[in-house]
Design a protein around this motif. Sequence first.
Motif, PDB file in Angstrom:
ATOM      1  N   THR A 203       0.839  -1.205   0.000  1.00  0.00           N
ATOM      2  CA  THR A 203       0.000   0.000   0.000  1.00  0.00           C
ATOM      3  C   THR A 203       0.873   1.254   0.000  1.00  0.00           C
ATOM      4  OG1 THR A 203      -1.636  -1.208   1.287  1.00  0.00           O
ATOM      5  CG2 THR A 203      -1.896   1.172   1.208  1.00  0.00           C
ATOM      6  N   GLU A 236       9.924   3.026   6.783  1.00  0.00           N
ATOM      7  CA  GLU A 236       9.628   1.613   7.069  1.00  0.00           C
ATOM      8  C   GLU A 236      10.474   1.147   8.247  1.00  0.00           C
ATOM      9  OE1 GLU A 236       7.613  -1.113   6.090  1.00  0.00           O
ATOM     10  OE2 GLU A 236       8.848  -2.056   7.631  1.00  0.00           O
ATOM     11  N   ALA A 237       9.837   0.433   9.176  1.00  0.00           N
ATOM     12  CA  ALA A 237      10.536  -0.020  10.395  1.00  0.00           C
ATOM     13  C   ALA A 237      11.517  -1.162  10.098  1.00  0.00           C
ATOM     14  CB  ALA A 237       9.510  -0.470  11.427  1.00  0.00           C
ATOM     15  N   VAL A 270       8.262   4.803  13.416  1.00  0.00           N
ATOM     16  CA  VAL A 270       7.564   6.000  13.892  1.00  0.00           C
ATOM     17  C   VAL A 270       6.980   5.723  15.274  1.00  0.00           C
ATOM     18  CG1 VAL A 270       5.707   7.630  13.420  1.00  0.00           C
ATOM     19  CG2 VAL A 270       7.062   6.700  11.537  1.00  0.00           C
ATOM     20  N   LEU A 431       1.612  -8.625  -7.389  1.00  0.00           N
ATOM     21  CA  LEU A 431       1.868  -7.555  -8.357  1.00  0.00           C
ATOM     22  C   LEU A 431       1.825  -6.226  -7.624  1.00  0.00           C
ATOM     23  CD1 LEU A 431      -0.560  -8.134 -11.370  1.00  0.00           C
ATOM     24  CD2 LEU A 431       1.880  -7.710 -11.539  1.00  0.00           C
TER      25      LEU A 431
HETATM   26  P1  NAD Z   1       1.665  -4.418   5.348  1.00  0.00           P
HETATM   27  O1  NAD Z   1       1.283  -5.060   6.619  1.00  0.00           O
HETATM   28  O2  NAD Z   1       1.984  -5.258   4.180  1.00  0.00           O
HETATM   29  O3  NAD Z   1       2.909  -3.442   5.583  1.00  0.00           O
HETATM   30  C1  NAD Z   1       2.966  -2.522   6.644  1.00  0.00           C
HETATM   31  C2  NAD Z   1       4.410  -2.113   6.887  1.00  0.00           C
HETATM   32  O4  NAD Z   1       4.422  -1.068   7.857  1.00  0.00           O
HETATM   33  C3  NAD Z   1       5.267  -3.244   7.446  1.00  0.00           C
HETATM   34  O5  NAD Z   1       6.342  -3.477   6.582  1.00  0.00           O
HETATM   35  C4  NAD Z   1       5.703  -2.727   8.821  1.00  0.00           C
HETATM   36  O6  NAD Z   1       7.035  -3.074   9.125  1.00  0.00           O
HETATM   37  C5  NAD Z   1       5.563  -1.219   8.657  1.00  0.00           C
HETATM   38  N1  NAD Z   1       5.345  -0.524   9.937  1.00  0.00           N
HETATM   39  C6  NAD Z   1       4.477  -0.857  10.920  1.00  0.00           C
HETATM   40  N2  NAD Z   1       4.537   0.027  11.938  1.00  0.00           N
HETATM   41  C7  NAD Z   1       5.456   0.951  11.596  1.00  0.00           C
HETATM   42  C8  NAD Z   1       5.941   2.118  12.228  1.00  0.00           C
HETATM   43  N3  NAD Z   1       5.490   2.516  13.415  1.00  0.00           N
HETATM   44  N4  NAD Z   1       6.889   2.839  11.600  1.00  0.00           N
HETATM   45  C9  NAD Z   1       7.340   2.456  10.390  1.00  0.00           C
HETATM   46  N5  NAD Z   1       6.914   1.380   9.741  1.00  0.00           N
HETATM   47  C10 NAD Z   1       5.968   0.617  10.321  1.00  0.00           C
HETATM   48  O7  NAD Z   1       0.464  -3.392   5.031  1.00  0.00           O
HETATM   49  P2  NAD Z   1      -0.227  -2.987   3.646  1.00  0.00           P
HETATM   50  O8  NAD Z   1       0.752  -2.523   2.651  1.00  0.00           O
HETATM   51  O9  NAD Z   1      -1.334  -2.078   4.005  1.00  0.00           O
HETATM   52  O10 NAD Z   1      -0.832  -4.352   3.134  1.00  0.00           O
HETATM   53  C11 NAD Z   1      -1.836  -5.047   3.871  1.00  0.00           C
HETATM   54  C12 NAD Z   1      -2.113  -6.383   3.186  1.00  0.00           C
HETATM   55  O11 NAD Z   1      -2.699  -6.171   1.923  1.00  0.00           O
HETATM   56  C13 NAD Z   1      -0.856  -7.198   2.937  1.00  0.00           C
HETATM   57  O12 NAD Z   1      -1.139  -8.550   3.126  1.00  0.00           O
HETATM   58  C14 NAD Z   1      -0.547  -6.937   1.503  1.00  0.00           C
HETATM   59  O13 NAD Z   1       0.139  -8.001   0.885  1.00  0.00           O
HETATM   60  C15 NAD Z   1      -1.905  -6.713   0.894  1.00  0.00           C
HETATM   61  N6  NAD Z   1      -1.815  -5.765  -0.242  1.00  0.00           N
HETATM   62  C16 NAD Z   1      -1.352  -6.245  -1.426  1.00  0.00           C
HETATM   63  C17 NAD Z   1      -1.214  -5.391  -2.506  1.00  0.00           C
HETATM   64  C18 NAD Z   1      -0.674  -5.916  -3.811  1.00  0.00           C
HETATM   65  O14 NAD Z   1      -0.477  -7.117  -3.927  1.00  0.00           O
HETATM   66  N7  NAD Z   1      -0.431  -5.082  -4.793  1.00  0.00           N
HETATM   67  C19 NAD Z   1      -1.546  -4.037  -2.388  1.00  0.00           C
HETATM   68  C20 NAD Z   1      -2.003  -3.566  -1.152  1.00  0.00           C
HETATM   69  C21 NAD Z   1      -2.119  -4.455  -0.080  1.00  0.00           C
END
Ligand code: NAD
Length: 494
Positions: A203, A236-237, A270, A431
């Motif tokens: 995202t 990113e953490a 963060v 993707l």
């Molecule tokens: P995610 O859970 O995949 O990623 C969140 C990220 O935020 C993690 O890497 C984490 O380390 C980081 N994070 C958390 N707290 C933090 C902080 N305080 N400071 C800095 N970084 C921090 O979240 P998402 O991207 O919203 O995705 C959610 C789900 O939806 C996932 O399973 C993902 O695969 C799926 N998704 C897939 C697609 C795609 O395939 N194109 C697109 C959007 C979402």
Amino acid sequence: AIGGIAYVGYNIWEMRNPHDQPNPDPSKKTLVILGTGWGSVSLLKKLDTENYNVVVVSPRNYFLFTPLLPSCTTGTIEHRSIMEPIRNFLRHKKAAVKYYEAEATKIDYERKVVVINDDSEIKGDVSSTEVPFDMLVVGVGAENATFGIPGVREHGLFLKEVGDAQRIRNRIMDCCETATFKDQDPEEVKRLLHMVVVGGGPTGVEFAGELQDFFNSDLKKWIPDIKENFHVTLVEALPNVLPMFSKQLIDYTEKTFQEETITIRTKTMVKNVTDKYIEAESVGPDGQKQLERIPYGLLVWATGNAVRPVVNDLISQIPAQKNSRRGLAVNEYLVVKGTENVWAVGDCAVANYAPTAQVAAQEGAFLARMFNNMAKTQEIQSQLAELSQAQEVAPTKEARDEIFANIKDLQKRLRRVQSINPFEYSHQGSLAYIGSDKAVADISWFAGNLASGGTITYFFWRSAYLSMCFSTRNRVLVFMDWLKAKVFGRDVSR
Ligand code: NAD
């Protein structure tokens, strides 16, 4: 010929509009489906609705094609192009389905009722009531994780719903216009034009890429004053972004971001958010942890999912769910553990898969097959009961033999229908769009694995998403939006 056309037209019209079902049919079970996201809608798509009294409850009266939501934040795609009204879709089902635009605020497992609340602006005399169920599918998704970090809810913008994308689009323009306000202080200009994205999952990465595209192809042309200071930072953490992709594609993404001048701050967590800056902890050059302030104009918070209160409440009612932290634990048939008549799909279910649209869609389709089979099973069983009664009173041996042959046939059919394999997710690949007409793809085809990134992948990404759109109408609208953005540029009005 005219008669024929009229007949076909009438039939299509009829097909689109099954007669309303004024009262539930008492001979059928009531199946309540919560949610109109990937899981619930793919269940509804394949469900034979004439087998049950189907009731759908969701505060959102449309299905949203979420993979293209990041494109709505910059106006590359207009949000209505990726929305499909649930009522249009339900009207295509063979038998009527009841839909209530409401939020399910409580599931009472013992009493088998769902408490629903109308949370829209206009309320009638009744705005809260109960819906009884025999069978329940929970597909309510998840909410945005904030990990209790102070200030996130007040100052950060999420990217989950249409309203979120609209707020972001508005805030981007607000930052640009305010930064160019007369006599603005240079430090303030810098702050306002610093676009910070927290969370390096797909995202966050897709949004950062889209935003940089918006700046490169439109914003800097129409508002040249912001050219020097507009900057996107992804925080990113963990040590790298996109952990679900291969090392090669992570490197490719990081290199592309570098070329696009997006700053990636990995190993930066963060801890606090105020209205003008975030406080983040990182490891300094001396190996010591340091806390720094990062000023921002726009803050997009994309750190993944958290469990919704209605789901946590259900968990607390079922002893077998005692240790469930991330959502409803389900068995291999997606039955919520500790229950017999409740199923869960999508991001609110915990079935050892990542919370993605692909998983939710396959789970929904699986449940539809299972429910269709359950109805067929019942039908065959009652036919069998009738036949064995008939066999007992059959007057001749021939008649008895004929009935016996029919029973054998039916038993065979029953065995076939009942033998449904447990749910197994089949991963088609991942993707993600990373900006500047590039995408990354980890695709598992046949036995091999294809990892690719670049412009060709981008066209693949486009055609894959286009083909995955909900309806032909959506497909046409998305295609037109892409074309429009290419020819005229994106719209920079609020
Ligand atoms: P995610 O859970 O995949 O990623 C969140 C990220 O935020 C993690 O890497 C984490 O380390 C980081 N994070 C958390 N707290 C933090 C902080 N305080 N400071 C800095 N970084 C921090 O979240 P998402 O991207 O919203 O995705 C959610 C789900 O939806 C996932 O399973 C993902 O695969 C799926 N998704 C897939 C697609 C795609 O395939 N194109 C697109 C959007 C979402």
